[in-house]
Design a protein around this motif. Sequence first.
Motif, PDB file in Angstrom:
ATOM      1  N   ASN A 282      36.251  34.679  40.392  1.00 30.04           N
ATOM      2  CA  ASN A 282      37.468  34.034  40.092  1.00 30.04           C
ATOM      3  C   ASN A 282      38.683  35.087  40.101  1.00 30.04           C
ATOM      4  N   PHE A 283      39.748  34.574  40.724  1.00 30.92           N
ATOM      5  CA  PHE A 283      40.930  35.346  40.900  1.00 30.92           C
ATOM      6  C   PHE A 283      42.196  34.819  40.601  1.00 30.92           C
ATOM      7  N   TYR A 284      42.885  35.851  39.959  1.00 29.02           N
ATOM      8  CA  TYR A 284      44.175  35.453  39.020  1.00 29.02           C
ATOM      9  C   TYR A 284      45.155  36.420  39.778  1.00 29.02           C
TER      10      TYR A 284
ATOM     11  N   GLY B 233      37.843  37.659  27.917  1.00 25.27           N
ATOM     12  CA  GLY B 233      37.650  36.085  28.132  1.00 25.27           C
ATOM     13  C   GLY B 233      37.731  35.541  29.481  1.00 25.27           C
ATOM     14  N   PHE B 234      37.978  36.676  30.429  1.00 27.21           N
ATOM     15  CA  PHE B 234      37.915  36.527  31.906  1.00 27.21           C
ATOM     16  C   PHE B 234      36.732  36.665  32.617  1.00 27.21           C
ATOM     17  N   GLY B 235      35.866  37.395  32.107  1.00 32.02           N
ATOM     18  CA  GLY B 235      34.511  38.012  32.786  1.00 32.02           C
ATOM     19  C   GLY B 235      34.801  39.352  33.038  1.00 32.02           C
ATOM     20  N   GLU B 236      34.030  39.893  33.934  1.00 35.76           N
ATOM     21  CA  GLU B 236      34.277  41.146  33.973  1.00 35.76           C
ATOM     22  C   GLU B 236      34.962  41.804  35.231  1.00 35.76           C
ATOM     23  N   LEU B 237      35.907  42.382  34.754  1.00 35.93           N
ATOM     24  CA  LEU B 237      36.908  43.089  35.766  1.00 35.93           C
ATOM     25  C   LEU B 237      36.424  43.758  37.019  1.00 35.93           C
ATOM     26  N   GLU B 238      36.271  43.201  38.096  1.00 40.51           N
ATOM     27  CA  GLU B 238      35.687  43.905  39.098  1.00 40.51           C
ATOM     28  C   GLU B 238      36.745  45.027  39.907  1.00 40.51           C
ATOM     29  N   SER B 239      37.817  44.381  40.266  1.00 42.53           N
ATOM     30  CA  SER B 239      38.903  45.010  40.892  1.00 42.53           C
ATOM     31  C   SER B 239      40.278  44.354  40.914  1.00 42.53           C
TER      32      SER B 239
ATOM     33  N   SER C  24      44.571  44.295  43.203  1.00 38.69           N
ATOM     34  CA  SER C  24      45.198  44.950  44.336  1.00 38.69           C
ATOM     35  C   SER C  24      46.616  44.117  43.904  1.00 38.69           C
ATOM     36  N   PHE C  25      47.413  44.623  44.957  1.00 40.21           N
ATOM     37  CA  PHE C  25      48.760  44.196  44.972  1.00 40.21           C
ATOM     38  C   PHE C  25      49.278  43.523  46.163  1.00 40.21           C
TER      39      PHE C  25
ATOM     40  N   PHE D 247      43.896  40.018  40.381  1.00 42.42           N
ATOM     41  CA  PHE D 247      42.697  40.311  39.608  1.00 42.42           C
ATOM     42  C   PHE D 247      41.491  39.477  40.322  1.00 42.42           C
ATOM     43  N   GLY D 248      40.418  40.291  40.385  1.00 41.93           N
ATOM     44  CA  GLY D 248      39.004  39.777  40.615  1.00 41.93           C
ATOM     45  C   GLY D 248      38.085  39.849  39.640  1.00 41.93           C
TER      46      GLY D 248
END
Length: 221
Positions: A203-205, A179-185, A187-188, A195-196
């Motif tokens: 969109n970033f979360y 539901g958030f779109g394609e998970l491209e990448s 990081s920490f 999440f990108g």
Amino acid sequence: NNNNPEKGVMYSYKLNDIENLYKKDYSNTGHGNGMTYNSKTGKVLVLGYYGVCEYNEETLEIEKDYNRPNYPGYSAIGYDYDDDLYIGRANHRIFFANTTTMKKLYEYGISMFEAAQDLEYYNGYIFDCASDFGLPNPYQVYSFYPGYELIYIYDAKFDKDNKPTKNFGRLISRFIIKGFGELESLSFRDGNIYFGFGKKGYNFYYLEFEEFIKKTGANNR
């Protein structure tokens, strides 16, 4: 960069001013499927069609090119700050490489069938992103989670002698997102996981890492 497959675009923003573009690079790097940051040297590594490019973190100028270790080359790149090693994925194998020469030191095979995205290392684990677009897809033979994004979590610990531990490379969890779109990448930073996603733009979360790891069940292993 769909307009010119020979070129790659990288944008840089400051965390305290993400509304304004800080710097941009447009070089002959080809499609970039991943990037990572070497916190010991302050270098940014970007995965391009021709290999891996090392950027200066402040000027965003390319300072070094690494050739592909094997065809068709990397499909993801990460950095293990605990052991000062780069992590790459190529041909359904994940490997650890020397940060100076990019020479492979350790590797193991993976059985991911989904379309591979980027990966990253954190606290002794590799977090490997994938997208299951569903069949038919020219890059997939199987489809177990059509329409879902996945994060594969692998044990990546070394012992005091810098040798892989007993469970090195073991898949310990598979986390499913929809539901958030394609998970491209991902990081920490500062105890958070970022999440990108690609969905009508980017969109970033972010989520507290400890909360995320509880949801995956990996902390029970």
